[in-house]
Write a protein that holds these residues in place. Structure first.
Motif, short mmCIF file in Angstrom:
data_model
loop_
_atom_site.label_atom_id
_atom_site.label_comp_id
_atom_site.label_asym_id
_atom_site.label_seq_id
_atom_site.Cartn_x
_atom_site.Cartn_y
_atom_site.Cartn_z
N PRO A 60 2.01 0.25 -2.74
CA PRO A 60 1.15 1.43 -2.63
C PRO A 60 1.84 2.67 -2.07
CG PRO A 60 -0.06 -0.52 -1.98
CD PRO A 60 1.35 -0.96 -2.18
N GLU A 61 2.87 2.51 -1.25
CA GLU A 61 3.50 3.67 -0.62
C GLU A 61 4.80 4.10 -1.31
OE1 GLU A 61 2.27 4.08 3.83
OE2 GLU A 61 3.15 2.08 3.59
N SER A 68 -3.77 0.10 -1.45
CA SER A 68 -3.67 0.60 -0.08
C SER A 68 -2.57 -0.17 0.64
CB SER A 68 -5.00 0.41 0.65
OG SER A 68 -5.19 -0.95 1.00
N PRO A 69 -2.01 0.40 1.71
CA PRO A 69 -0.94 -0.28 2.44
C PRO A 69 -1.30 -1.70 2.89
CG PRO A 69 -1.09 1.99 3.16
CD PRO A 69 -2.27 1.75 2.25
N ASP A 70 -2.59 -1.96 3.10
CA ASP A 70 -3.01 -3.30 3.52
C ASP A 70 -2.82 -4.36 2.44
OD1 ASP A 70 -3.76 -2.29 5.97
OD2 ASP A 70 -5.87 -2.05 5.44
N ASP A 71 -2.62 -3.92 1.20
CA ASP A 71 -2.46 -4.87 0.10
C ASP A 71 -1.04 -5.43 0.00
OD1 ASP A 71 -5.11 -4.61 -0.73
OD2 ASP A 71 -4.66 -2.86 -1.97
N TRP A 72 -0.14 -4.91 0.81
CA TRP A 72 1.26 -5.36 0.77
C TRP A 72 1.79 -5.53 2.19
CZ3 TRP A 72 4.22 -7.18 -3.01
CH2 TRP A 72 5.59 -7.36 -2.73
N PRO A 73 2.57 -6.61 2.49
CA PRO A 73 3.12 -7.55 1.49
C PRO A 73 2.32 -8.85 1.29
CG PRO A 73 4.28 -7.81 3.55
CD PRO A 73 3.30 -6.70 3.77
N LYS A 74 1.49 -9.22 2.25
CA LYS A 74 0.91 -10.56 2.21
C LYS A 74 0.10 -10.81 0.94
CE LYS A 74 -1.46 -13.92 5.14
NZ LYS A 74 -2.12 -14.14 6.46
N LYS A 75 -0.83 -9.90 0.63
CA LYS A 75 -1.68 -10.10 -0.55
C LYS A 75 -0.86 -10.00 -1.83
CE LYS A 75 -5.88 -8.21 1.58
NZ LYS A 75 -6.86 -7.09 1.54
N TRP A 89 4.87 -0.41 -16.08
CA TRP A 89 4.84 -0.33 -14.62
C TRP A 89 3.40 -0.24 -14.13
CZ3 TRP A 89 2.70 3.95 -12.21
CH2 TRP A 89 2.58 5.11 -12.98
N ALA A 90 3.22 -0.63 -12.89
CA ALA A 90 1.89 -0.59 -12.27
C ALA A 90 2.05 -0.64 -10.76
CB ALA A 90 1.03 -1.77 -12.75
N ARG A 91 1.01 -0.24 -10.07
CA ARG A 91 0.96 -0.41 -8.62
C ARG A 91 0.50 -1.83 -8.31
NH1 ARG A 91 3.26 3.80 -5.54
NH2 ARG A 91 2.98 5.73 -6.75
N ILE A 92 1.10 -2.44 -7.30
CA ILE A 92 0.64 -3.74 -6.86
C ILE A 92 -0.16 -3.52 -5.57
CG2 ILE A 92 2.90 -4.24 -5.79
CD1 ILE A 92 2.25 -7.26 -6.43
N GLY A 93 -1.45 -3.28 -5.75
CA GLY A 93 -2.33 -2.93 -4.64
C GLY A 93 -2.60 -1.45 -4.60
#
Length: 273
Positions: free
Chosen positions: A152-153, A181-188, A175-179
């Motif tokens: 996300p960032e 918001s910052p909370d979506d990475w890295p664990k999720k 290409w795509a965003r994986i999540g």
């Protein structure tokens, strides 16, 4: 319609000079914003990828020269012309092919969608420099990476500098965003990659690192190659969640490469042949 301009305050021409990258992304909100592509090759690749043009800006000589084919492909949009001196204020240097095109953005696909049939993907974590991002996309397109995922960032792949450095190869790679918001990475995000069948490979200097030519890496059917931000590298949590950690063997006394250079080497070594 050909429109001569003397400054960028004229209605319609302001998108090329008077809006920041953030303002461009927020323009035409329902359509996802605007981006600016620079040079005939990059513009042609954006058109080939299905992006909708809004307007063109160029030196008058390019109307029947380098941009003639583009104008023919986009007969309904306005074509603004300006002197080379005025166009130079957009870039800070003299242009040999001063052609710009404003495009509507498209909503990118989900990362799940583009990963479905992919075997080698690059995951870019918090890479902020548009030049590095563009160089990575160029290498990914050239060396057979199936898709690029951005945390996300990460910087915007449709940033004007990124597009220019990539030579339009941003449009050649899924290409795509994986999540979101910052909370979506890295664990999720890391869990999602594993759920999609990918083994994750962090590029990092750790005691448990293997060399990138280790057969165990090449033999993985679905591999996600993780590259970290400039200077700091990958987050410690990202590395700890990875299936593998690898490094590029280097001469003693040199411990790292620019992230774009490292990406090119690892893409070449682990490409599916």
């Amino acid at each position: 319609m050909i429109i001569q301009i003397d400054d960028f305050k004229q209605s319609g021409a302001e998108v090329f000079a008077n809006l920041t990258e953030r303002e461009l992304r927020n323009s035409y909100e329902k359509q996802g914003g605007i981006f600016i592509a620079e040079s005939p090759k990059v513009i042609e690749r954006a058109l080939d990828a299905g992006y909708e043009p809004i307007s063109l800006l160029m030196e008058e000589k390019h109307i029947t020269g380098d941009a003639a084919n583009i104008i023919q492909r986009c007969p309904e949009i306005p074509v603004y012309t300006a002197t080379s001196q005025l166009l130079q204020t957009l870039t800070g240097f003299k242009l040999t092919r001063g052609v710009f095109c404003a495009f509507k953005r498209k909503n990118p696909p989900s990362f799940e969608e583009i990963c479905k049939n992919s075997h080698r993907i690059a995951v870019l974590e918090n890479i902020a420099d548009s030049t590095n991002l563009g160089a990575i996309f160029r290498s990914a397109a050239a060396l057979g990476i199936d898709a690029v995922l951005l945390t996300p960032e990460c910087a915007d792949p449709l940033n004007r500098r990124c597009l220019r450095v990539s030579m339009g190869n941003v449009f050649m790679v899924n290409w795509a965003r994986i999540g979101s918001s910052p909370d979506d990475w890295p664990k999720k995000g890391m869990k999602a990659l594993n759920d999609l069948g990918f083994k994750t490979l962090s590029m990092a200097l750790r005691n448990n690192s293997v060399n990138i030519d280790d057969p165990i890496l090449y033999n993985e059917d679905k591999l996600a190659i993780l590259l970290g931000t400039e200077g700091e590298g990958l987050l410690s949590e990202t590395i700890s969640l990875s299936n593998y950690v690898a490094k590029i063997p280097m001469k003693e006394g040199v411990d790292s490469l620019n992230v774009a250079a490292a990406g090119a080497i690892i893409f070449w070594e682990l490409r599916k042949r």
